[in-house]
Design a protein around this motif. Structure first.
Motif, PDB file in Angstrom:
ATOM      1  N   ASP A 113     110.794  74.847  45.955  1.00 51.10           N
ATOM      2  CA  ASP A 113     110.685  75.920  46.921  1.00 51.10           C
ATOM      3  C   ASP A 113     110.641  76.215  48.741  1.00 51.10           C
ATOM      4  O   ASP A 113     109.283  76.983  48.919  1.00 51.10           O
ATOM      5  CB  ASP A 113     111.066  77.545  46.463  1.00 51.10           C
ATOM      6  CG  ASP A 113     111.097  78.851  46.980  1.00 51.10           C
ATOM      7  OD1 ASP A 113     111.814  78.910  47.406  1.00 51.10           O
ATOM      8  OD2 ASP A 113     110.848  80.004  46.479  1.00 51.10           O
ATOM      9  N   TYR A 139     112.130  70.768  41.644  1.00 48.68           N
ATOM     10  CA  TYR A 139     113.041  71.955  41.993  1.00 48.68           C
ATOM     11  C   TYR A 139     111.930  72.229  43.132  1.00 48.68           C
ATOM     12  O   TYR A 139     110.602  71.872  43.285  1.00 48.68           O
ATOM     13  CB  TYR A 139     112.990  73.036  41.586  1.00 48.68           C
ATOM     14  CG  TYR A 139     114.101  73.419  39.961  1.00 48.68           C
ATOM     15  CD1 TYR A 139     114.983  73.464  41.111  1.00 48.68           C
ATOM     16  CD2 TYR A 139     113.477  73.711  39.104  1.00 48.68           C
ATOM     17  CE1 TYR A 139     116.347  73.625  40.711  1.00 48.68           C
ATOM     18  CE2 TYR A 139     114.992  74.218  38.354  1.00 48.68           C
ATOM     19  CZ  TYR A 139     116.294  74.312  38.591  1.00 48.68           C
ATOM     20  OH  TYR A 139     117.339  74.497  38.176  1.00 48.68           O
ATOM     21  N   GLY A 192     118.002  81.008  49.183  1.00 51.57           N
ATOM     22  CA  GLY A 192     118.064  82.817  49.347  1.00 51.57           C
ATOM     23  C   GLY A 192     118.790  83.067  50.880  1.00 51.57           C
ATOM     24  O   GLY A 192     119.957  83.245  51.068  1.00 51.57           O
ATOM     25  N   ASP A 246     115.100  75.137  44.511  1.00 50.04           N
ATOM     26  CA  ASP A 246     114.964  76.096  43.346  1.00 50.04           C
ATOM     27  C   ASP A 246     115.712  77.635  43.473  1.00 50.04           C
ATOM     28  O   ASP A 246     116.356  78.382  44.108  1.00 50.04           O
ATOM     29  CB  ASP A 246     113.946  76.879  43.201  1.00 50.04           C
ATOM     30  CG  ASP A 246     113.419  77.304  42.087  1.00 50.04           C
ATOM     31  OD1 ASP A 246     114.250  78.210  41.051  1.00 50.04           O
ATOM     32  OD2 ASP A 246     112.036  77.675  41.427  1.00 50.04           O
ATOM     33  N   PRO A 247     117.316  77.157  42.352  1.00 48.11           N
ATOM     34  CA  PRO A 247     118.319  78.316  42.471  1.00 48.11           C
ATOM     35  C   PRO A 247     117.350  79.956  42.462  1.00 48.11           C
ATOM     36  O   PRO A 247     118.533  80.842  42.546  1.00 48.11           O
ATOM     37  CB  PRO A 247     118.704  77.675  41.452  1.00 48.11           C
ATOM     38  CG  PRO A 247     118.963  76.596  40.274  1.00 48.11           C
ATOM     39  CD  PRO A 247     117.122  76.391  41.079  1.00 48.11           C
ATOM     40  N   GLU A 248     116.427  80.386  42.243  1.00 41.77           N
ATOM     41  CA  GLU A 248     115.500  81.577  41.919  1.00 41.77           C
ATOM     42  C   GLU A 248     115.037  81.900  42.874  1.00 41.77           C
ATOM     43  O   GLU A 248     114.173  82.959  43.087  1.00 41.77           O
ATOM     44  CB  GLU A 248     115.103  82.001  40.235  1.00 41.77           C
ATOM     45  CG  GLU A 248     115.939  82.111  39.192  1.00 41.77           C
ATOM     46  CD  GLU A 248     115.573  82.334  38.033  1.00 41.77           C
ATOM     47  OE1 GLU A 248     114.199  82.396  38.234  1.00 41.77           O
ATOM     48  OE2 GLU A 248     116.232  81.815  37.516  1.00 41.77           O
ATOM     49  N   GLY A 249     114.664  80.826  43.862  1.00 41.04           N
ATOM     50  CA  GLY A 249     113.535  80.889  44.288  1.00 41.04           C
ATOM     51  C   GLY A 249     114.329  81.549  45.996  1.00 41.04           C
ATOM     52  O   GLY A 249     114.796  82.476  46.946  1.00 41.04           O
ATOM     53  N   LYS A 250     113.297  81.671  47.276  1.00 36.35           N
ATOM     54  CA  LYS A 250     113.003  82.802  48.244  1.00 36.35           C
ATOM     55  C   LYS A 250     113.806  81.708  48.992  1.00 36.35           C
ATOM     56  O   LYS A 250     114.723  82.678  50.036  1.00 36.35           O
ATOM     57  CB  LYS A 250     111.660  83.394  48.988  1.00 36.35           C
ATOM     58  CG  LYS A 250     111.993  83.290  50.381  1.00 36.35           C
ATOM     59  CD  LYS A 250     110.427  83.829  50.740  1.00 36.35           C
ATOM     60  CE  LYS A 250     110.342  84.120  52.046  1.00 36.35           C
ATOM     61  NZ  LYS A 250     109.215  84.373  52.754  1.00 36.35           N
ATOM     62  N   SER A 287     122.598  78.320  45.556  1.00 41.72           N
ATOM     63  CA  SER A 287     121.940  78.449  43.771  1.00 41.72           C
ATOM     64  C   SER A 287     123.197  78.076  42.889  1.00 41.72           C
ATOM     65  O   SER A 287     122.611  76.989  42.106  1.00 41.72           O
ATOM     66  CB  SER A 287     121.719  80.259  43.229  1.00 41.72           C
ATOM     67  OG  SER A 287     120.693  80.724  44.346  1.00 41.72           O
ATOM     68  N   SER A 288     124.849  78.618  43.566  1.00 40.24           N
ATOM     69  CA  SER A 288     125.452  77.948  42.322  1.00 40.24           C
ATOM     70  C   SER A 288     125.319  76.514  42.351  1.00 40.24           C
ATOM     71  O   SER A 288     126.132  75.944  41.469  1.00 40.24           O
ATOM     72  CB  SER A 288     126.730  78.901  42.725  1.00 40.24           C
ATOM     73  OG  SER A 288     126.743  80.152  41.798  1.00 40.24           O
ATOM     74  N   HIS A 299     124.606  84.577  47.105  1.00 40.72           N
ATOM     75  CA  HIS A 299     124.483  83.162  45.838  1.00 40.72           C
ATOM     76  C   HIS A 299     125.511  81.692  45.900  1.00 40.72           C
ATOM     77  O   HIS A 299     125.020  81.047  44.711  1.00 40.72           O
ATOM     78  CB  HIS A 299     124.649  83.384  44.391  1.00 40.72           C
ATOM     79  CG  HIS A 299     123.810  85.207  44.998  1.00 40.72           C
ATOM     80  ND1 HIS A 299     122.101  85.422  44.525  1.00 40.72           N
ATOM     81  CD2 HIS A 299     124.192  86.776  44.950  1.00 40.72           C
ATOM     82  CE1 HIS A 299     121.808  86.582  44.638  1.00 40.72           C
ATOM     83  NE2 HIS A 299     123.155  87.139  45.045  1.00 40.72           N
TER      84      HIS A 299
END
Length: 249
Positions: free
Chosen positions: A186, A184, A148, A141-145, A161-162, A158
């Motif tokens: 996470d 996705y 990151g 998940d690009p927005e996941g913990k 995520s890209s 970042h």
């Protein structure tokens, strides 16, 4: 004493003793003895039943093989060990995909190298799905913990995520196909898993090291082995935490 694991597995798949016996070519009374008396089937039947029920042999019949023998069988599941992902023959990924007739599973954060360097990868996945092969693709998940944290560990922030978004751009034309699930997750990615029926490439992960420079195990399932099935179980657990990349599909 009954084999409750076998009975429960049959119930989950909607298989009666008669139906299972028909698939295996045995007498229904034989299946009844496997269930009610905990008789261990012959190895060839154990493998087929485990496949039909989507369970491991060691789970359904934990006492079928002595511990030491089970360890030896599991060791035989290792086809090859590569010191880094880049050492895997470039054509092996495609060959394994082309051989698959039932299921293909990919668990990665980005896995951008596959469609980026193999122009036939996505088109072959499409062909497989149209032929009835179940395709399950799990991306970080690009927005996941956790993705990151992985980016921070590798010192690319970042950019991790890209990479996921760049990879998904290759797969967007598969999203309307039956038999294809693109999700996705996470979760902490201890290993990247690439499954092709009864063969698998496992890209181990090393802290602070890009996956391309970490070892890869080439595994092939053998009846009575535990190694392959353990990675399958891990894949399934992550699959249970999925969310669709394109919910409308």
């Amino acid at each position: 004493m009954p084999n409750d694991r076998l009975r429960n597995g049959m119930l989950k798949k909607g298989l009666t003793p008669v139906a299972l016996a028909d698939k295996l070519g045995v007498d229904p009374k034989t299946v009844e003895r496997w269930v009610t008396q905990s008789r261990n089937p012959y190895p060839r039947y154990r493998h087929s039943i485990a496949e039909l029920l989507d369970e491991s042999e060691s789970y359904l019949w934990p006492d079928a093989l002595p511990t030491q023998r089970a360890v030896q069988v599991s060791q035989s599941e290792v086809v090859h060990i590569y010191p880094r992902r880049g050492a895997v023959p470039t054509d092996l990924w495609q060959k394994l995909l082309e051989k698959a007739t039932r299921q293909v599973g990919v668990l990665v954060y980005g896995g951008l190298f596959l469609p980026e360097f193999n122009h036939r990868w996505v088109s072959t996945l499409r062909e497989k799905a149209l032929a009835g092969v179940q395709v399950e693709l799990l991306f970080g998940d690009p927005e996941g913990k956790h993705i990151g944290e992985r980016g921070d560990d590798e010192g690319i922030g970042h950019a991790m995520s890209s990479k996921v978004l760049n990879a998904l751009a290759f797969y967007k034309d598969l999203r309307n196909l039956a038999n294809v699930g693109i999700y996705y997750h996470d979760t902490i990615l201890y290993n990247s898993i690439y499954r092709f029926d009864d063969e698998m490439l496992v890209n181990t992960h090393l802290y602070g090291t890009p996956a391309a420079y970490a070892p890869v195990l080439h595994l092939r399932r053998i009846g009575g082995g535990e190694l392959f099935d353990n990675y399958v179980a891990s894949f399934k657990q992550v699959l249970g935490k999925k969310r669709a990349v394109w919910p409308e599909h």
